[in-house]
Scaffold this motif. Sequence first.
Motif, PDB file in Angstrom:
ATOM      1  N   GLU A  92       6.766  -1.626  -2.904  1.00 28.33           N
ATOM      2  CA  GLU A  92       6.063  -0.795  -1.928  1.00 28.33           C
ATOM      3  C   GLU A  92       6.212  -1.355  -0.520  1.00 28.33           C
ATOM      4  O   GLU A  92       6.333  -0.601   0.454  1.00 28.33           O
ATOM      5  CB  GLU A  92       4.582  -0.676  -2.310  1.00 28.33           C
ATOM      6  CG  GLU A  92       4.348   0.084  -3.613  1.00 28.33           C
ATOM      7  CD  GLU A  92       2.873   0.249  -3.924  1.00 28.33           C
ATOM      8  OE1 GLU A  92       2.041   0.165  -2.996  1.00 28.33           O
ATOM      9  OE2 GLU A  92       2.554   0.465  -5.117  1.00 28.33           O
ATOM     10  N   PRO A 149       0.139  -4.798  -1.406  1.00 31.81           N
ATOM     11  CA  PRO A 149       1.015  -3.961  -2.236  1.00 31.81           C
ATOM     12  C   PRO A 149       2.181  -4.778  -2.789  1.00 31.81           C
ATOM     13  O   PRO A 149       2.621  -5.756  -2.171  1.00 31.81           O
ATOM     14  CB  PRO A 149       1.504  -2.891  -1.245  1.00 31.81           C
ATOM     15  CG  PRO A 149       0.438  -2.823  -0.204  1.00 31.81           C
ATOM     16  CD  PRO A 149      -0.073  -4.215  -0.062  1.00 31.81           C
ATOM     17  N   GLN A 157      -2.522  -1.403   2.775  1.00 30.91           N
ATOM     18  CA  GLN A 157      -1.272  -0.652   2.806  1.00 30.91           C
ATOM     19  C   GLN A 157      -1.086   0.165   4.084  1.00 30.91           C
ATOM     20  O   GLN A 157      -0.039   0.100   4.738  1.00 30.91           O
ATOM     21  CB  GLN A 157      -1.194   0.258   1.586  1.00 30.91           C
ATOM     22  CG  GLN A 157       0.126   0.995   1.440  1.00 30.91           C
ATOM     23  CD  GLN A 157       0.176   1.794   0.153  1.00 30.91           C
ATOM     24  OE1 GLN A 157      -0.790   2.470  -0.222  1.00 30.91           O
ATOM     25  NE2 GLN A 157       1.291   1.724  -0.545  1.00 30.91           N
TER      26      GLN A 157
END
Length: 263
Positions: free
Chosen positions: A226, A222, A199
């Motif tokens: 997201e 993710p 991420q």
Amino acid sequence: MNPLLQQHCDQLRALHRPGDPLLLANAWDVATARATVAAGFPVVATTSGGVAATLGYDDQENAPAEEMFAAAARIARGVDVPVTVDAEAGYGLQPSELVAKLQQLGAAGCNLEDTDYTAAGSLRTAQEQADWLAAVRKAATDAGYPLVINARIDLFLGPFLSGAGPEQLAELLPAAIERAHAYLAAGADCVYPILLWEQDSLRRFAAAVDGPVNVLRLPLTPPPDELAAMGIARVSWGTLLHGDAMTRFQDELSTLTGDLKPS
């Protein structure tokens, strides 16, 4: 220029919206392409791995280019939405030859990798790949063909497959960002740092790149909401759906063996 192909190119390009990612469930034949459209996806993307496997070859340009293009042409004819073709590293074709093949088969877009399969899978330098992408863009422009180019960055591929963790992959970010800048400046519409999944690294990459970014939807990646918050413009599944489908098929086959009786 075929008006329908022009329309499909324009539609595909318009769907690259950072923060509202285009979801691409990669197909490998006409049946899976039609299922993708029936499920509501606005674009069909092909997977070179799945197409090659269906034709009886390994991925990474081990299938003859003409067979890969013929399979992509059947998919493009079989659906009424834009099709973006995984053209691997261009199969050793000159830019004008590659563009002519893609235009002839009706591709609205393509993936182009910076791996050099003629040199044992090493990476082309950023400048070599940028020059080649610029030549592809020029050939398309000269043909009046607004091809949507997704430039894959393979810098993370080898380390990931060798077991590198997030920290090791993050060390490659500056070089990957340099490649992204070069490829976008050369005329690519989107950049694709394949197998970059963590991420924070994805967020840093997307923030540093002034252009649409494609992410591979690994199980560790993710979720799309997201990714959207990071400004990602495109999420694809690559060979993962083909792999899942083959696993399920094999599992189903294993349940049938109990019905088999010795002859």
